[in-house]
Write a protein that holds these residues in place. Sequence first.
Motif, PDB file in Angstrom:
ATOM      1  N   TYR A  37       1.095  -1.098  -0.398  1.00 24.57           N
ATOM      2  CA  TYR A  37      -0.399   0.276   0.069  1.00 24.57           C
ATOM      3  C   TYR A  37       0.857   1.305   0.508  1.00 24.57           C
ATOM      4  CZ  TYR A  37      -4.015  -3.012   1.290  1.00 24.57           C
ATOM      5  OH  TYR A  37      -4.856  -4.113   1.340  1.00 24.57           O
ATOM      6  N   SER A  41      -1.646   4.123   3.970  1.00 26.50           N
ATOM      7  CA  SER A  41      -3.015   3.158   2.692  1.00 26.50           C
ATOM      8  C   SER A  41      -3.352   2.209   3.968  1.00 26.50           C
ATOM      9  CB  SER A  41      -3.060   3.721   1.774  1.00 26.50           C
ATOM     10  OG  SER A  41      -2.634   2.981   0.777  1.00 26.50           O
ATOM     11  N   ASP A  66      -8.302   4.855  -4.216  1.00 23.81           N
ATOM     12  CA  ASP A  66      -9.829   5.101  -3.399  1.00 23.81           C
ATOM     13  C   ASP A  66     -10.214   5.539  -3.924  1.00 23.81           C
ATOM     14  OD1 ASP A  66      -8.700   7.695  -4.604  1.00 23.81           O
ATOM     15  OD2 ASP A  66      -7.602   8.356  -2.697  1.00 23.81           O
ATOM     16  N   MET A  72      -3.427   3.925  -5.146  1.00 22.81           N
ATOM     17  CA  MET A  72      -3.218   3.087  -3.877  1.00 22.81           C
ATOM     18  C   MET A  72      -2.528   2.490  -3.321  1.00 22.81           C
ATOM     19  SD  MET A  72      -4.054   5.721  -1.976  1.00 22.81           S
ATOM     20  CE  MET A  72      -4.624   5.625  -0.107  1.00 22.81           C
TER      21      MET A  72
END
Length: 181
Positions: A37, A41, A66, A72
Motif C-alpha cells: 500500500y 493506506s 481509493d 493506493m
Amino acid sequence: MEDLKKLNLEFKKYLEETSIQLTEDLVHLLNGENIVYLDHSGKTDIKAFYFEYEYEYLDIVCWGVDQKGKIMTNTIFLPTQKLSSADENGDWDALIPEKIWKAASDFQDHYEEDDFDDILDEYDDEKYKLFEQWFFDCWKKASASSNVKIDAYFSIHDTYFRTDLNTLKTINEDEIAQRYE
C-alpha cells in the motif's frame, strides 16, 4: 488456418493449467494480502481494483485505487507465478507461452494468401475471447471464495472502456468516475 486453431487449443489448455494460480492470486488481493500500500493506506482505503493486460503478450497488471481514483497500491503482476512450460529458454516472462507466441508470429511471417488479415483476425478474436473468459472465470471463483465484494475493472491497457467484473458489462472511465462522486 488449422495451425492457428491448434494454437488456440494449446493456449486454452495452458490457461486452464494456470487457473488455480490466478484464482489464488485474486483471492489474496481481495483479502488485502500480498499488496504494498502507498501513502500509509490500507485495505479499507481501496475502493476498486483495475486489471489491465498488454495486447501482444497478455501480461496482466493490477492496482488498487481509493474513492477519488488515486492509485493506493504498487502495481501487481498476475499471475504471480507462471508455469515453466510457458518458457523455452529461461528469458521469457510473458503470460502467453513463448512457443505459442513464436508459432503465431512465424505463421504471420510466412503466410502469403490474400485473406491473411481475415484469418489472423479470426485467430486473435478467439485468443482474446479465451483469455478474457479465463480471467472472468477466475475472478468469479475468487470473489465467491473470498466473500469480498469490491468494484473491479478489466481491460486492455490504456483504454477508455473496461469490463465491470461484477456485472461483466462494458463501462467507460466517465461512468466509473460518477460512481464515486
